[in-house]
Design an enzyme around this catalytic site. Sequence first.
Site, PDB file in Angstrom:
ATOM      1  N   ARG A 164       0.841  -1.216   0.000  1.00 32.67           N
ATOM      2  CA  ARG A 164       0.000   0.000   0.000  1.00 32.67           C
ATOM      3  C   ARG A 164       0.874   1.262   0.000  1.00 32.67           C
ATOM      4  O   ARG A 164       0.575   2.246   0.678  1.00 32.67           O
ATOM      5  CB  ARG A 164      -0.943   0.033   1.213  1.00 32.67           C
ATOM      6  CG  ARG A 164      -1.961  -1.084   1.248  1.00 32.67           C
ATOM      7  CD  ARG A 164      -2.987  -0.971   0.127  1.00 32.67           C
ATOM      8  NE  ARG A 164      -4.062  -1.920   0.310  1.00 32.67           N
ATOM      9  CZ  ARG A 164      -4.018  -3.208  -0.038  1.00 32.67           C
ATOM     10  NH1 ARG A 164      -2.932  -3.701  -0.611  1.00 32.67           N
ATOM     11  NH2 ARG A 164      -5.058  -3.980   0.166  1.00 32.67           N
ATOM     12  N   SER A 248     -10.263  -0.560   3.642  1.00 36.27           N
ATOM     13  CA  SER A 248      -9.518  -0.792   4.882  1.00 36.27           C
ATOM     14  C   SER A 248      -9.002   0.545   5.407  1.00 36.27           C
ATOM     15  O   SER A 248      -8.374   1.296   4.664  1.00 36.27           O
ATOM     16  CB  SER A 248      -8.312  -1.695   4.625  1.00 36.27           C
ATOM     17  OG  SER A 248      -8.718  -2.947   4.152  1.00 36.27           O
ATOM     18  N   GLU A 350      -4.499   4.044   6.424  1.00 32.59           N
ATOM     19  CA  GLU A 350      -4.260   3.934   4.975  1.00 32.59           C
ATOM     20  C   GLU A 350      -4.651   5.202   4.230  1.00 32.59           C
ATOM     21  O   GLU A 350      -3.926   5.651   3.352  1.00 32.59           O
ATOM     22  CB  GLU A 350      -5.105   2.775   4.422  1.00 32.59           C
ATOM     23  CG  GLU A 350      -4.320   1.588   3.933  1.00 32.59           C
ATOM     24  CD  GLU A 350      -5.117   0.818   2.893  1.00 32.59           C
ATOM     25  OE1 GLU A 350      -5.341   1.349   1.797  1.00 32.59           O
ATOM     26  OE2 GLU A 350      -5.505  -0.319   3.180  1.00 32.59           O
TER      27      GLU A 350
HETATM   28  N1  EPU Z   1     -10.807 -10.508  10.897  1.00 28.03           N
HETATM   29  C1  EPU Z   1     -11.446 -10.608  12.110  1.00 28.03           C
HETATM   30  N2  EPU Z   1     -12.370  -9.651  12.433  1.00 28.03           N
HETATM   31  C2  EPU Z   1     -12.667  -8.627  11.588  1.00 28.03           C
HETATM   32  C3  EPU Z   1     -11.998  -8.519  10.358  1.00 28.03           C
HETATM   33  C4  EPU Z   1     -11.054  -9.485  10.037  1.00 28.03           C
HETATM   34  O1  EPU Z   1     -11.207 -11.507  12.905  1.00 28.03           O
HETATM   35  O2  EPU Z   1     -13.507  -7.800  11.949  1.00 28.03           O
HETATM   36  C5  EPU Z   1      -9.861 -11.561  10.518  1.00 28.03           C
HETATM   37  C6  EPU Z   1     -10.451 -12.412   9.387  1.00 28.03           C
HETATM   38  O3  EPU Z   1     -11.242 -13.441   9.891  1.00 28.03           O
HETATM   39  C7  EPU Z   1      -9.225 -12.926   8.691  1.00 28.03           C
HETATM   40  C8  EPU Z   1      -8.222 -11.803   8.888  1.00 28.03           C
HETATM   41  O4  EPU Z   1      -8.693 -10.979   9.949  1.00 28.03           O
HETATM   42  O5  EPU Z   1      -8.740 -14.068   9.327  1.00 28.03           O
HETATM   43  C9  EPU Z   1      -7.988 -10.985   7.632  1.00 28.03           C
HETATM   44  O6  EPU Z   1      -9.228 -10.449   7.162  1.00 28.03           O
HETATM   45  P1  EPU Z   1      -9.551 -10.296   5.584  1.00 28.03           P
HETATM   46  O7  EPU Z   1      -9.323 -11.601   4.886  1.00 28.03           O
HETATM   47  O8  EPU Z   1     -10.890  -9.665   5.471  1.00 28.03           O
HETATM   48  O9  EPU Z   1      -8.433  -9.348   5.007  1.00 28.03           O
HETATM   49  P2  EPU Z   1      -7.756  -8.023   5.584  1.00 28.03           P
HETATM   50  O10 EPU Z   1      -6.343  -8.348   5.920  1.00 28.03           O
HETATM   51  O11 EPU Z   1      -8.588  -7.422   6.653  1.00 28.03           O
HETATM   52  C10 EPU Z   1      -6.773  -7.211   3.315  1.00 28.03           C
HETATM   53  C11 EPU Z   1      -6.733  -5.929   2.539  1.00 28.03           C
HETATM   54  C12 EPU Z   1      -8.029  -5.723   1.780  1.00 28.03           C
HETATM   55  C13 EPU Z   1      -8.201  -6.903   0.835  1.00 28.03           C
HETATM   56  C14 EPU Z   1      -8.205  -8.199   1.641  1.00 28.03           C
HETATM   57  C15 EPU Z   1      -8.225  -9.441   0.767  1.00 28.03           C
HETATM   58  C16 EPU Z   1      -5.270  -4.414   3.755  1.00 28.03           C
HETATM   59  C17 EPU Z   1      -5.176  -3.225   4.640  1.00 28.03           C
HETATM   60  N3  EPU Z   1      -6.513  -4.818   3.451  1.00 28.03           N
HETATM   61  O12 EPU Z   1      -7.793  -7.090   4.300  1.00 28.03           O
HETATM   62  O13 EPU Z   1      -7.897  -4.550   1.005  1.00 28.03           O
HETATM   63  O14 EPU Z   1      -9.408  -6.799   0.092  1.00 28.03           O
HETATM   64  O15 EPU Z   1      -7.002  -8.300   2.443  1.00 28.03           O
HETATM   65  O16 EPU Z   1      -6.999  -9.563   0.099  1.00 28.03           O
HETATM   66  O17 EPU Z   1      -4.254  -4.958   3.349  1.00 28.03           O
HETATM   67  C18 EPU Z   1      -8.247  -2.208   1.152  1.00 28.03           C
HETATM   68  O18 EPU Z   1      -7.024  -2.067   1.142  1.00 28.03           O
HETATM   69  O19 EPU Z   1      -9.021  -1.209   1.180  1.00 28.03           O
HETATM   70  C19 EPU Z   1      -8.814  -3.542   1.141  1.00 28.03           C
HETATM   71  C20 EPU Z   1     -10.133  -3.763   1.271  1.00 28.03           C
END
Ligand code: EPU
Length: 354
Positions: A164, A248, A350
Site C-alpha cells: 500500500r 480498509s 491507509e
Molecule cells: N478478521 C477478524 N475480524 C474482523 C476482520 C477481520 O477476525 O472484523 C480476521 C479475518 O477473519 C481474517 C483476517 O482478519 O482471518 C484478515 O481479514 P480479511 O481476509 O478480510 O483481510 P484483511 O487483511 O482485513 C486485506 C486488505 C483488503 C483486501 C483483503 C483481501 C489491507 C489493509 N486490506 O484485508 O484490502 O481486500 O485483504 O486480500 O491490506 C483495502 O485495502 O481497502 C482492502 C479492502
Amino acid sequence: MLVEKNVPLQPFNTFHIVAKAHALVRIASEQDLLAVLADPRLSALPKFVLGGGSNIVLTGDVKPLVLKVEIPGKRLLQDSGRHFIVEAGAGESWHDFVAWTLEQGYPGLENMAMIPGTVGASPVQNVGAYGVELQDRFDSLDAMDLQSGEIFTLNAAQCAFGYRDSVFKHASRSDGHQALGLKDRVLILRVRFALPKVWKPVLGYADIEKKMAADGVSSPDAQQIFDWICAIRRAKLPDPAVIGNAGSFFKNPTVSPEQCADIILRDPKVVHYLLADGSVKLAAGWLIDSCGWRGKSVGQAGVYEKQALVLVNRGSGSDGLGATGGEVMTLARAIQTSVYERFGLMLEPEPVVL
Ligand code: EPU
C-alpha cells in the site's frame, strides 16, 4: 478552462463526508492540465489531485486547488512478446477497467475486482487484494510534473512500490539529497499494465478456496475468479454507494517473529501470516475486532459490523447529515489507542487525511 468555485465534495469522496473545494478544475486531458499550469494565478496555488476519492478523509473544506482527474481511454497497446500491454487513462474507474480487460480476453487483474477508485490512483496505493498487487501487473505510467508541465514515464522500480505504498505517497527530501518522493508533485495521466499471455490463476486465499469447494470448481477461469471476488467483497465489505467508507482504514502491521511471539502470549488466537522475509504480518481487522470495536460508533462514524478494518459513515445519504471527518478521525484515534494499549502496536491509517 473552467474553474468551479465552492464545489461540494460529498459526491466525490466515497466516505460521503460533507466538505467543499474552494476551487476545482476537471482534468480530462493533458491540455487541461497544461492550461492550469500556464495560468499564473492557478499555477502558484498548492494543488490536490483527486481521483475516485476512495482513499481520503476530508476533515474540512479543501483549500488547495483540486485537480479532479477525468482522463478517459482504454486500449491494447501491444500484444507481442509474453504480455498484453494494456493502457488506461487515469480517470477510468478501476473496476470497470478490470471488467473490460476480461471482456477483451486479457486476464490477470481479476483478483483486484471491485476495488473502489480510479486507474490513476491505483499505483499511488499499490492496490491489492486476494494475493495480487498492482505491482505484479504493472508495466509503466506517464505523469506530468505539476511545476514544469513536463511529461515523464516511470517503470515499476522508479515507482518504488511497497505494501500500500509508492513514491507518490512520500514527500521529496529537502536536505539536498536526490529527491525521492513525488507526493503532491505530479499528476498521473495514464497507466500501462503487463498482463501475462500464459495466464495462471492466483488462488490460495481461504475465501477463494471456500468458493471453489462450494461451487465444485477446481480449475477456474479468470471470469469465474472475478465473479467470486465480486461476491466475496459484496458479502463482507460495504458498498460505498450505499454506506460511505474508504475500504480498509488501517494497514496490516508487520512485526518481527519476537514481537509476534509476545502478541501470541497476550492472545494466542491472533491472526498472523509468515512473510517470505521472515517477518510476520498481523490482521489489523482481527486486532481491532478483539478490542471490541466491531459495530461501535463515534457520532455517525462507525466500525463496520462485518469487517472491523473498515470504518463507515452511518449517516451517509441524501440528507447530508453524515459523519464529519473529525468524527472519523476521533474514532480512528480511539481504535489506535486501544490496540496500542492491548498489543503494543500503533496501527497506521491507509487513507490520506486532508
Ligand atoms: N478478521 C477478524 N475480524 C474482523 C476482520 C477481520 O477476525 O472484523 C480476521 C479475518 O477473519 C481474517 C483476517 O482478519 O482471518 C484478515 O481479514 P480479511 O481476509 O478480510 O483481510 P484483511 O487483511 O482485513 C486485506 C486488505 C483488503 C483486501 C483483503 C483481501 C489491507 C489493509 N486490506 O484485508 O484490502 O481486500 O485483504 O486480500 O491490506 C483495502 O485495502 O481497502 C482492502 C479492502
